[in-house]
Design a protein around this motif. Structure first.
Motif, short mmCIF file in Angstrom:
data_model
loop_
_atom_site.label_atom_id
_atom_site.label_comp_id
_atom_site.label_asym_id
_atom_site.label_seq_id
_atom_site.Cartn_x
_atom_site.Cartn_y
_atom_site.Cartn_z
N GLU A 1 -3.62 6.21 7.92
CA GLU A 1 -4.60 6.99 7.14
C GLU A 1 -5.98 6.95 7.79
O GLU A 1 -6.72 7.94 7.76
N SER B 1 3.69 -0.70 5.11
CA SER B 1 2.46 -0.48 4.35
C SER B 1 1.22 -0.78 5.19
O SER B 1 0.25 -0.01 5.18
N ARG C 1 0.15 4.03 -2.92
CA ARG C 1 -1.05 4.76 -2.54
C ARG C 1 -1.16 6.13 -3.22
O ARG C 1 -2.24 6.68 -3.32
N ASN D 1 -4.56 0.39 -6.09
CA ASN D 1 -3.41 1.12 -5.55
C ASN D 1 -3.68 1.77 -4.20
O ASN D 1 -2.76 2.14 -3.49
N SER D 2 -4.93 1.95 -3.89
CA SER D 2 -5.28 2.35 -2.52
C SER D 2 -6.48 1.48 -2.14
O SER D 2 -7.00 0.74 -2.98
N THR D 3 -6.92 1.57 -0.91
CA THR D 3 -7.90 0.57 -0.45
C THR D 3 -9.30 0.73 -1.06
O THR D 3 -10.06 -0.22 -1.10
N TYR E 1 0.81 -1.23 0.00
CA TYR E 1 0.00 0.00 0.00
C TYR E 1 0.84 1.28 0.00
O TYR E 1 0.62 2.19 -0.80
N LYS E 2 1.85 1.34 0.87
CA LYS E 2 2.56 2.61 1.03
C LYS E 2 3.31 3.01 -0.25
O LYS E 2 3.42 4.20 -0.57
N ILE F 1 -1.92 1.98 6.48
CA ILE F 1 -3.38 1.96 6.32
C ILE F 1 -4.03 2.46 7.61
O ILE F 1 -4.95 3.29 7.60
N SER G 1 -7.84 10.18 -6.88
CA SER G 1 -6.87 9.72 -5.87
C SER G 1 -6.58 10.83 -4.88
O SER G 1 -6.81 12.01 -5.16
#
Ligand code: FAD
Length: 442
Positions: free
Chosen positions: A280, A273, A231, A239-241, A227-228, A277, A345
């Motif tokens: 964030e 990573s 993102r 690429n992000s959740t 993720y990191k 999450i 994004s």
């Protein structure tokens, strides 16, 4: 005399893992459930923009439909009201002679005012609130909202250690809901409208079950372990959740994500990573507290810092930005992506917001209002809080962010693929080339 409770679903459109709904079901004899679509959301607001665009409306309607089915399966019924909220909920409460109104603690100032107006109109009936949209209820935080740390870093330092203490056992929905009061049917005058799909909607479907499927699907890959590194990519579903839209209307709670994250770490190991999450999610948590702490100042041009900003208004520039027709190709591509999909994004949001304030010299509130209309994941706290941050009137300890668009383009779209895909190429139009008479934008 039986206790009859009216449960008003707002930003908590789910039955599992919903502390407020769970507490209500265990404390009432009879239950009336309602959700409201405010016609004002579909009309123009003070910025001359419709508040809720088609993408979000569609997602919201899907979420409500799933909620309605889930309640019916447990013997309940969801009253879907399409009317001014205070009038509609009061009429429903009077019809069923409720003695209590329950809901998830409102985040936004206006929603809080509406709830208070309803309880007053219902002869000051009891109000029962619990926080279903955050990881931490006020009582679990080491400070009152009024003493919220002035920066995210300071907030995180105090709150992060508490994550370990949260009891992450999910609250399952009861198999059978309390009875509905035995009264004549409540006549609803207006049916919900239909929503059209965006030009290129993302594979997002509103509702609790869909949210659970996405949660499961995300953590069944190794995306969380990367993720990191990815993102900040401008495009790409994985690429992000992509939890944000479900989180925004509460068909998914942040506690469920944290639980799935911890399980993933237990099975696959933790790294930078997976940590990020959670990092964030704490940003989201910070803005939820920030909205509660600052009330109407969330919408003030001078923000929470009471700092003078541009309040000038150039209709032509605003239209250029909204349509993705500025002299900046990266900004254009991001705006076209937003207009067609309802999503952008986080990096894209930062760049277009910085451009709005710094290059175009516009009043940040109009940018926030346009995002409110277009984003499928619009959330009052995250949206207005992030815009304040970018405009330099919020919680940024560095004062203000100014993104260098050329550098951002070199870093995130070195081969110009993103700009090509979303047709962001500028066509030689300088700022102010659009005729102001074209205003307002559609
Ligand atoms: C100007 C601007 C406006 C924004 N408006 C919104 C909004 O209306 N609704 C919204 O949910 N997010 C908003 N964000 C935050 C962020 O851009 C989105 O949450 C994120 O892009 C959603 O995609 P994701 O779920 O894949 O995020 P991920 O990167 O996978 O992050 C996981 C979760 O963390 C939370 N999160 C991540 N970044 C932020 C952030 N900066 N602020 C608050 N929460 C965050 C979100 O809940 C997100 O779903 C905004 C950011 C900016 C710069």
């Amino acid at each position: 005399m039986p206790i009859t409770t009216l449960y008003w679903f707002t930003n908590d459109l789910r039955i599992h893992d919903n502390p407020s709904f769970h507490a209500t079901c265990s404390k009432t004899d009879e239950l009336v459930c309602a959700v409201v679509l405010d016609p004002a959301w579909l009309a123009n607001n003070r910025y001359g923009l419709r508040t809720m665009g088609q993408n979000r409306l569609r997602f919201w309607l899907q979420s409500v439909a799933e909620l309605s089915t889930a309640l019916r399966q447990r013997g309940g019924y969801l009253h879907c009201l399409f009317d001014e909220p205070v009038t509609a909920v009061t009429a429903l409460g009077e019809h069923f002679n409720v003695s209590r109104v329950a809901a998830s603690t409102p985040v936004g100032w206006y929603e809080n005012q509406q709830l208070q107006a309803v309880t007053k109109a219902l002869n000051d009936c009891t109000v029962s609130l619990a926080n279903s949209s955050c990881l931490f209820d006020q009582s679990r935080l080491p400070f009152a909202y009024s003493e919220l740390p002035a920066s995210y870093s300071r907030f995180r330092k105090q709150v992060e250690p508490l994550l370990a203490d949260i009891a992450f056992d999910p609250l399952t929905a009861p198999d059978f809901l309390p009875e509905q009061p035995n009264r004549p049917h409540f006549a609803q005058l207006r049916a919900f409208p239909e929503a059209t799909a965006g030009e290129q909607p993302l594979p997002w479907r509103g509702g609790e079950q869909s949210a659970q499927q996405h949660l499961h699907s995300y953590f069944s890959t190794d995306n969380a372990s990367r993720y990191k590194a990815v993102r900040n990519e401008l495009d790409g579903w994985r690429n992000s959740t992509k939890f944000s839209a479900w989180l925004a209307n509460g068909s998914l709670g942040p506690g469920a994500i944290l639980r799935a994250l911890r399980q993933y770490e237990a099975d696959n190991g933790s790294n930078d990573s997976t940590y990020w999450i959670g990092f964030e999610l704490l940003w989201r948590e910070y803005f939820q507290c920030y909205a509660r702490a600052h009330g109407t100042r969330l919408f003030h041009p001078q923000g929470i810092k009471n700092k003078p900003t541009h309040t000038s208004y150039y209709p032509g520039r605003f239209k250029q930005w909204c349509q993705g027709n500025t002299p900046y190709s990266l900004v254009n591509a991001c705006m076209k992506q937003l207009n067609q999909t309802g999503y952008m994004s986080n990096r894209g949001r930062q760049v277009v917001a910085s451009c709005f304030v710094n290059e175009m010299g516009l009043d940040w509130r109009y940018g926030a209002a346009y995002f409110e209309r277009q984003l499928v994941d619009y959330d009052v706290a995250s949206n207005w809080g992030n815009w304040q941050y970018l405009a330099g009137v919020g919680c940024d300890p560095r004062g203000k962010r100014h993104f260098d668009i050329n550098k951002q383009t070199e870093q995130y779209d070195p081969d110009g693929e993103f700009i090509m895909r979303w047709q962001g190429q500028k066509h030689g139009l300088p700022l102010d080339a659009v005729d102001a008479a074209d205003w307002p934008c559609g």
